[in-house]
Structures are given as C-alpha cells and as structure tokens.
Design a protein around this motif. Structure first.
Motif, mmCIF file in Angstrom:
data_model
loop_
_atom_site.group_PDB
_atom_site.id
_atom_site.type_symbol
_atom_site.label_atom_id
_atom_site.label_comp_id
_atom_site.label_asym_id
_atom_site.label_seq_id
_atom_site.Cartn_x
_atom_site.Cartn_y
_atom_site.Cartn_z
ATOM 1 N N ALA A 1 0.891 -1.175 0.092
ATOM 2 C CA ALA A 1 -0.005 -0.024 -0.018
ATOM 3 C C ALA A 1 0.778 1.240 -0.063
ATOM 4 N N SER A 2 0.512 2.307 -0.770
ATOM 5 C CA SER A 2 1.202 3.489 -0.834
ATOM 6 C C SER A 2 0.537 4.574 -0.072
ATOM 7 N N MET A 3 1.347 5.746 0.500
ATOM 8 C CA MET A 3 0.771 6.818 1.176
ATOM 9 C C MET A 3 0.495 7.958 0.169
ATOM 10 N N LEU A 4 -0.888 8.316 0.107
ATOM 11 C CA LEU A 4 -1.068 9.472 -0.867
ATOM 12 C C LEU A 4 -0.960 10.945 0.332
ATOM 13 N N VAL A 5 0.020 11.698 -0.032
ATOM 14 C CA VAL A 5 0.359 12.870 0.612
ATOM 15 C C VAL A 5 -0.571 14.050 0.246
ATOM 16 N N GLY A 6 -1.325 14.367 1.223
ATOM 17 C CA GLY A 6 -2.352 15.595 1.041
ATOM 18 C C GLY A 6 -1.488 16.956 1.334
ATOM 19 N N PHE A 7 -2.118 17.721 2.301
ATOM 20 C CA PHE A 7 -1.284 18.964 2.731
ATOM 21 C C PHE A 7 -0.573 18.663 3.992
ATOM 22 N N ALA A 8 0.548 18.339 3.954
ATOM 23 C CA ALA A 8 1.404 18.112 5.128
ATOM 24 C C ALA A 8 1.702 19.513 5.614
ATOM 25 N N GLY A 9 2.115 19.427 6.848
ATOM 26 C CA GLY A 9 2.356 20.729 7.467
ATOM 27 C C GLY A 9 3.915 21.107 7.051
ATOM 28 N N THR A 10 4.282 22.212 7.763
ATOM 29 C CA THR A 10 5.728 22.736 7.510
ATOM 30 C C THR A 10 6.560 22.317 8.831
ATOM 31 N N GLY A 11 6.217 21.638 9.419
ATOM 32 C CA GLY A 11 7.203 21.180 10.709
ATOM 33 C C GLY A 11 6.556 20.276 11.618
ATOM 34 N N SER A 12 7.002 19.594 12.509
ATOM 35 C CA SER A 12 6.520 18.694 13.323
ATOM 36 C C SER A 12 7.432 18.514 14.572
ATOM 37 N N SER A 13 6.806 17.914 15.696
ATOM 38 C CA SER A 13 7.714 17.656 16.745
ATOM 39 C C SER A 13 8.546 16.489 16.244
ATOM 40 N N ALA A 14 9.756 16.184 17.088
ATOM 41 C CA ALA A 14 10.763 15.301 16.881
ATOM 42 C C ALA A 14 10.055 13.939 17.122
ATOM 43 N N THR A 15 10.588 12.863 16.398
ATOM 44 C CA THR A 15 9.977 11.452 16.690
ATOM 45 C C THR A 15 11.281 10.751 17.010
ATOM 46 N N SER A 16 11.070 9.457 17.416
ATOM 47 C CA SER A 16 12.103 8.867 17.617
ATOM 48 C C SER A 16 12.477 7.573 16.836
ATOM 49 N N LEU A 17 13.728 7.110 16.481
ATOM 50 C CA LEU A 17 13.857 6.155 15.638
ATOM 51 C C LEU A 17 14.030 4.818 16.523
ATOM 52 N N PRO A 18 14.048 3.457 16.074
ATOM 53 C CA PRO A 18 14.113 2.413 16.916
ATOM 54 C C PRO A 18 15.399 2.412 17.824
ATOM 55 N N GLY A 19 15.236 2.147 18.881
ATOM 56 C CA GLY A 19 16.404 2.219 19.834
ATOM 57 C C GLY A 19 16.573 3.688 20.568
ATOM 58 N N ASN A 20 15.302 4.418 20.518
ATOM 59 C CA ASN A 20 15.326 5.426 21.092
ATOM 60 C C ASN A 20 16.304 6.591 20.496
ATOM 61 N N HIS A 21 16.661 6.442 19.398
ATOM 62 C CA HIS A 21 17.356 7.654 18.908
ATOM 63 C C HIS A 21 16.743 8.603 18.333
ATOM 64 N N ARG B 1 15.293 11.573 15.964
ATOM 65 C CA ARG B 1 15.384 12.188 14.554
ATOM 66 C C ARG B 1 15.707 13.623 14.696
ATOM 67 N N SER B 2 16.621 14.021 13.755
ATOM 68 C CA SER B 2 16.692 15.579 13.532
ATOM 69 C C SER B 2 15.616 16.306 13.153
ATOM 70 N N GLU B 3 15.779 17.789 13.140
ATOM 71 C CA GLU B 3 14.861 18.513 12.278
ATOM 72 C C GLU B 3 15.568 19.499 11.672
ATOM 73 N N PRO B 4 15.097 19.873 10.438
ATOM 74 C CA PRO B 4 15.774 20.965 9.595
ATOM 75 C C PRO B 4 15.571 22.374 10.413
ATOM 76 N N ALA B 5 16.364 22.957 10.437
ATOM 77 C CA ALA B 5 16.488 24.125 11.100
ATOM 78 C C ALA B 5 16.983 25.440 10.202
ATOM 79 N N ALA B 6 18.086 26.312 10.687
ATOM 80 C CA ALA B 6 18.494 27.234 10.057
ATOM 81 C C ALA B 6 19.033 27.067 8.634
ATOM 82 N N VAL B 7 18.717 27.828 7.803
ATOM 83 C CA VAL B 7 19.428 27.662 6.505
ATOM 84 C C VAL B 7 20.337 28.855 6.171
ATOM 85 N N ARG B 8 21.364 28.849 5.631
ATOM 86 C CA ARG B 8 22.145 29.935 5.228
ATOM 87 C C ARG B 8 22.782 29.414 3.828
ATOM 88 N N THR B 9 22.977 30.677 3.148
ATOM 89 C CA THR B 9 23.433 30.843 1.725
ATOM 90 C C THR B 9 25.096 30.408 1.729
#
Length: 358
Positions: free
Chosen positions: A3-23, A25-33
C-alpha cells in the motif's frame, strides 16, 4: 501489493520523533546561503577532503566547492550537449556526478550527460586541479528534451547506479532490452554488475523519469520519480522489480507491478534528489518548491512533512555533508520553469538539529 501513502497537505514542521532504539530524529532548522552565482546546478558528489564537485547542467562546467563556500572552476565535460536555457523548455546536459569510492587511488570521477547521439555515462580523471582522460563507459541511452533521468551514485556495494528516463517514449520503460526507464547498475569500468537480475545493466524497470537515489543504513535503495499528471512517487527499489510505468502512475492493482511507498500530487513535488539522514529521507521538490522530510521505519515510509515551502524556489539536489549534521541543497531557479536570470541559483546549507547524525 504494498500500500502506498497519498500525501495531501502536510504541515511545515513537526515535533521530533524517535528511531528504533530511542535515537532522536533530527529537524531541519537554520538555512544559510553557502554559495551564489550558479546557473542550473545539478549533480553533487563529495571528495575525500570534504569539498564537493558540482556540475552545471547547461554549461557543462564542473566546479569544486569547499565547506567555506570557495568555488573553483575545474573544467568542462567534453562532448556534452544541452538545449536547456532560460528560453528553451528542456532538461538535458550534464546531469549526475559521482566521485569514485577509490578516488585516492584512481582519481576517477563519473558523469552522466547528454551527447549528440544520446545520453551516456563517462569517466574522467581529476588530479585535484584539472580534468582529463575522458572515456565513454556506456552510451546508447536514448535522449529527449525531457525524461532523461540522470542521477548517478555509487552504492554501498561499490557498484555505480544510474537513473534513466523513458525519453518520452513510454514503451521503453517496460522493455527490459532497453536502457531507458530504468535504474542501471554497473561496475566502475562500465560493465553490467554481477548479480544483476537480467544479466544486463538493468536493475529495475518500469520507471518514467527517476531522479533521486539514496540508501538507508540497512542498504535499502530508495528512489524518487517524477510522475505525469497525477502522482509523483517514492519507491523502495528491489532488483528485478517492475515499477509500473506506463500502465501505472502511483498505485495500481496490476499483477507483477510494485507500488510506491508514498505518492504526491505533482503540484506538491516534481521530485529530484533524495538523501537519508537520521531516520528520514529528504527529497528536493522542483515544482513544489519545498524540501520534503519523509520518516522511514524499515521498509515503510511515514507521513511526509514539508519544510521551507516557497522560500527558496525550485530545489534540485540534496545531499548530507559527510561527518556533519547538515545538508547541502542546490536550487534550480534559472531553468525554463524557474525563469530567474542566469547566476541566480544558490547552494544552501541546512542545519539539522536534535539528531544523532546517523
């Protein structure tokens, strides 16, 4: 069928979740040129010293870019042709770049580019300052104004992978004797890799215009693909599998065809490069003008989240900086669809926070 996932209108950010083993996940933050003055940058591959080789699609010029943003012209790819410009609706020229995993010993770099007779994969030497020893490894890949594929990467198995489009001749995608509409797998000398499913270059087939390749830490190969009018795709690639084009765009119930793990309306994506970082796949979106972050758990994709929507225009390529929790992202605003003046493209550096740099 998966089964595939159809993406509708996803948000522009989310709270951090965890990888297996409680690692975390990172979040995209500051951007510089990091660097400016580019015109349709396309391929990016890392050198052992941490700098990158970046190619411009239309000019066929290759540059070296350091992490401090110092840009040096190193040469032009011989025999490369391109119709793309600000006034021509085309997507050919110098596409993917891949630095040899044995570069310290062989000083090889690989490029996929358009030539007079079609698309080809070639090898050159780079001595740290100039290019030389241009050698064609594979040609006969049909070309067109669009649907040339072009991503080129070495996999964790040491073999070279290339994406090819259907060259707007959709029947080629289902023809296992054709090099078009495929993911190809070859040795560093340009021969079909041992263990390929059809005793040829073909690794998977049924692709329309595959644009991105990335491996997760377990060695699974993920691919992004530009759809026609309805759905763009994220696929998990298995050797020998048929990914459905042209019978299927997105998910379908056809026997023997593999469904994508996620799909998007074409207005939200038109994906190009992808990369894995901290449990997520990051996917650059051209028409969608955003960076998609797609959590992956084993062989499944979670709910994608859009970042930087509309802030930097069309995004072509994304790669993780080796040894750092940052991404480099190439914009593609100076192509026909972007309509920005030559020299308006950028290399952006995206900071990832809160992860463990897995």
């Amino acid at each position: 069928m998966v089964a595939s996932m159809l993406v509708g209108f996803a948000g522009t950010g989310s709270s951090a979740t965890s990888l297996p083993g409680n690692h975390a996940r990172s979040e995209p933050a500051a951007v510089r040129t990091l660097s400016t003055g580019w015109t349709v940058p396309w391929g990016l591959s890392w050198l052992p010293d941490g700098s990158a080789l970046i190619g411009e699609r239309d000019s066929a010029k290759l540059f070296r870019l350091t992490r401090d943003g110092e840009k040096t012209f190193i040469g032009t790819v011989p025999e490369a042709t391109a119709r793309g410009s600000l006034t021509v609706d085309a997507n050919d020229g110098v596409l993917g770049i891949a630095v040899s995993p044995c570069w310290e010993e062989d000083h090889y770099i690989y490029v996929m580019h358009t030539a007079e007779e079609g698309n080809r994969i070639a090898r050159m030497t780079y001595d740290g300052s100039t290019l030389g020893d241009y050698t064609v490894l594979l040609d006969g890949i049909q070309k067109d104004v669009w649907h040339n594929g072009g991503r080129l990467k070495f996999g964790p198995d040491g073999y070279l992978y290339a994406t090819t489009g259907d060259a707007q001749n959709r029947v080629l995608a289902q023809d296992k004797d054709s090099l078009n509409g495929k993911i190809l797998r070859m040795t560093a000398d340009g021969k079909p890799a041992p263990g390929n499913p059809f005793d040829s270059y073909v690794y998977s087939y049924g692709h329309r215009n595959p644009q991105g390749l990335a491996w997760d830490p377990q060695g699974r190969l993920w691919e992004s693909e530009v759809g026609e009018n309805t759905h763009d795709e994220l696929n998990l690639i298995e050797p020998g599998n048929n990914y459905g084009w042209p019978a299927c765009e997105g998910s379908c119930t056809n026997d023997g065809m593999t469904n994508p793990k996620a799909v998007w309306p074409t207005s939200q994506a038109s994906p190009s490069g992808i990369v894995y970082a901290d449990g997520d796949l990051y996917m650059a979106a051209m028409r969608g003008k955003r960076l998609w972050r797609i959590p992956v758990d084993g062989a499944e994709a979670g709910t994608p989240v859009a970042h930087y929507q509309g802030q930097y225009g069309r995004l072509r390529t994304v790669e993780k900086v080796p040894g750092r929790n940052t991404l480099w992202v190439l914009t593609t605003n100076t192509d026909f669809n972007g309509r920005q003046p030559a020299g308006s493209d950028q290399v952006l550096e995206v900071e990832l926070t809160g992860g463990d740099s897995r």
